[in-house]
Design a protein around this motif. Structure first.
Motif, short mmCIF file in Angstrom:
data_model
loop_
_atom_site.label_atom_id
_atom_site.label_comp_id
_atom_site.label_asym_id
_atom_site.label_seq_id
_atom_site.Cartn_x
_atom_site.Cartn_y
_atom_site.Cartn_z
N VAL A 96 45.76 -16.13 65.67
CA VAL A 96 46.70 -17.23 65.47
C VAL A 96 47.18 -17.76 66.81
CG1 VAL A 96 47.49 -16.52 63.19
CG2 VAL A 96 48.61 -15.60 65.22
N VAL A 97 47.70 -18.97 66.77
CA VAL A 97 48.30 -19.58 67.95
C VAL A 97 49.72 -19.03 68.11
CG1 VAL A 97 49.05 -21.75 68.99
CG2 VAL A 97 46.94 -21.66 67.65
N ASN A 98 50.11 -18.74 69.33
CA ASN A 98 51.49 -18.30 69.60
C ASN A 98 52.43 -19.45 69.26
OD1 ASN A 98 54.00 -18.03 71.40
ND2 ASN A 98 53.05 -15.99 71.53
N GLN A 99 53.32 -19.19 68.33
CA GLN A 99 54.18 -20.25 67.80
C GLN A 99 55.19 -20.78 68.82
OE1 GLN A 99 53.75 -21.74 64.70
NE2 GLN A 99 51.88 -20.53 64.97
N TYR A 101 54.53 -21.75 71.68
CA TYR A 101 53.88 -22.80 72.48
C TYR A 101 53.11 -23.78 71.59
CZ TYR A 101 54.92 -19.64 76.33
OH TYR A 101 55.57 -18.83 77.23
N TYR A 102 53.37 -23.68 70.29
CA TYR A 102 52.64 -24.54 69.36
C TYR A 102 53.10 -25.99 69.49
CZ TYR A 102 50.88 -26.64 65.08
OH TYR A 102 50.25 -27.47 64.18
N GLU A 104 52.58 -29.90 67.72
CA GLU A 104 52.15 -30.57 66.50
C GLU A 104 50.76 -31.20 66.69
OE1 GLU A 104 52.38 -31.34 62.62
OE2 GLU A 104 54.00 -30.35 63.74
N MET A 106 48.05 -29.38 66.98
CA MET A 106 47.19 -28.31 67.50
C MET A 106 46.71 -27.44 66.35
SD MET A 106 48.29 -25.22 70.09
CE MET A 106 48.80 -26.34 71.39
N ARG A 108 46.15 -24.27 64.08
CA ARG A 108 47.03 -23.11 63.91
C ARG A 108 46.29 -21.79 64.02
NH1 ARG A 108 52.01 -24.55 61.85
NH2 ARG A 108 52.17 -26.71 61.16
N PHE A 166 45.01 -23.20 75.77
CA PHE A 166 45.28 -22.82 74.38
C PHE A 166 46.01 -21.47 74.33
CE2 PHE A 166 44.29 -21.86 69.96
CZ PHE A 166 44.47 -23.11 69.38
N GLN A 169 47.93 -15.74 70.56
CA GLN A 169 48.91 -14.68 70.30
C GLN A 169 48.32 -13.32 70.70
OE1 GLN A 169 51.96 -15.16 68.77
NE2 GLN A 169 52.53 -13.25 67.77
N ASP A 198 41.79 -26.73 60.20
CA ASP A 198 42.95 -26.28 60.96
C ASP A 198 42.59 -25.05 61.79
OD1 ASP A 198 45.50 -26.40 61.90
OD2 ASP A 198 46.41 -25.42 60.17
#
Length: 389
Positions: A96-99, A101-102, A104, A106, A108, A166, A169, A198
């Motif tokens: 998963v993407v580290n939230q 640094y998320y 909109e 991008m 998930r 990018f 996590q 996504d």
């Protein structure tokens, strides 16, 4: 030549007696429209409910590694695949993407693949294709995103390379930034899913040195002997799904429902037969004086039979074609209503088997009732009907 003249004369008589034949046509049109609509309704429901299973590749299996961290059974299962001929597989993971640094827009999720794979799937039904290349090849520090995101990035970067940082996590819930070159877009094969995937796709080489948090680990398998793969999977208590089992289950469900379809089709055939017999009989009563005149001026029974046979065939065939057109219009409207009012996508479909049933019913009724109509017309008592007029 004589047959052509008889056919043209029959056509002229259909036009001349359009009032009587219009009443007959209403019955025929409604009857055949009802039959064809029923067949198409059943087939459309089958296709909407089971179509994905029927037409998908029945050789795809997805096996999931246990989430408790015990990989022994999973590894044993993968080892067993080597003994099954024409069986290929690869391991893929998601993270998963580290939230923190998320941003909109991008992706998930991160899908981690081997460098070169034979086919990328979101699930057993949905294959993912690159937009500009047939092969899903990913070198180190390369990435593939959805077609929509790739277009947006291409517009932003122009002719320059698309380089993004990018945030992956890590196990300690921190973030590790990967510097990735986005090389292409991708789309999903399943029309029922959005093409805006996504996820971002990278290779194991890209993330090998990162202590990333793995969300799940799965094996995607394609085998010419899916039964053996599934048996091994079940013996080792590995969770998973397969298109083979789903396909088999769908065929069983369809075969059970086809039996009901046979019964209802037979009932409809009998009802249509009664309606058509009554309608042809009424049409014949309106023509008895005309028949009497033709017989009185020398027309033979054979000529009368041939004329009324052709007339019956013309009327039934025209109404069969009209029934097909009317049924198509009904289902187009039905599909639009289902989509706009109920937000449900209906696959309008009719099988070759149903077309065969419709044609058999149509041809048999055309021949039987046109011939019956013709034979009865030749038995009209000339003198009695001329006197009655």
């Amino acid at each position: 030549m004589k047959t052509n003249r008889t056919f043209l004369h029959a056509w002229d008589m259909v036009i001349k007696n359009k009032r009587a034949y219009t009443m007959l046509s209403v019955t025929i049109l409604l009857s055949f429209t009802f039959l064809l609509s029923y067949l198409m309704y059943i087939d459309s429901n089958y296709m909407t409910e089971y179509g994905r299973d029927i037409y998908t590749d029945g050789k795809i299996i997805q096996a999931m590694c246990p989430h408790d961290g015990d990989n022994v059974s999973f590894d044993l299962f993968l080892e067993s695949l080597k003994d099954i001929e024409n069986t290929h597989y690869y391991i893929w993971e998601t993270s998963v993407v580290n939230q923190n640094y998320y941003v909109e827009g991008m992706p998930r999720f991160i899908t981690i693949l081997p460098e070169n794979v034979w086919g990328v799937h979101n699930d057993i039904y949905t294959r993912v294709f690159r937009t500009t290349d047939k092969e899903f090849v990913l070198e180190k520090n390369q990435a593939i995103v959805s077609t929509e995101m790739y277009k947006a990035l291409k517009k932003e970067f122009g002719k320059e390379k698309i380089i993004i940082d990018f945030p992956v996590q890590t196990v300690d819930e921190g973030a590790h930034f990967l510097k990735l070159e986005v090389v292409d877009g991708c789309y999903a094969s399943d029309i029922g899913q959005s093409n805006a995937l996504d996820s971002i796709y990278i290779s194991y080489d890209t993330i090998r040195d990162v202590d990333y948090a793995s969300d799940n680990r799965e094996a995607l398998i394609r085998s010419d002997n899916p039964q053996a793969v599934i048996e091994n999977m079940r013996n080792l208590s590995i969770a998973g799904t397969s298109t083979y089992e789903n396909k088999l289950s769908s065929f069983v469900q369809i075969l059970n429902k086809i039996q009901l379809k046979h019964i209802i089709s037979i009932v409809l055939f009998i009802v249509l037969g009664i309606n058509l017999y009554s309608s042809f009989k009424n049409a014949l009563n309106d023509r008895k004086f005309e028949i009497g005149v033709k017989r009185a001026v020398g027309a033979s029974k054979k000529n009368i039979i041939k004329q009324f046979l052709y007339e019956g065939i013309i009327v039934v065939v025209l109404n069969l074609l009209l029934a097909a057109v009317l049924t198509s219009i009904i289902f187009i409207i039905y599909k639009i209503v289902m989509l706009t009012v109920f937000d449900k996508t209906l696959v309008v479909f009719i099988s070759r088997y149903s077309i065969m049933i419709f044609l058999i019913v149509g041809v048999s009724m055309t021949v039987i009732f046109s011939l019956l109509f013709a034979i009865q017309s030749s038995k009209v008592e000339i003198i009695r009907h001329l006197k009655s007029e």
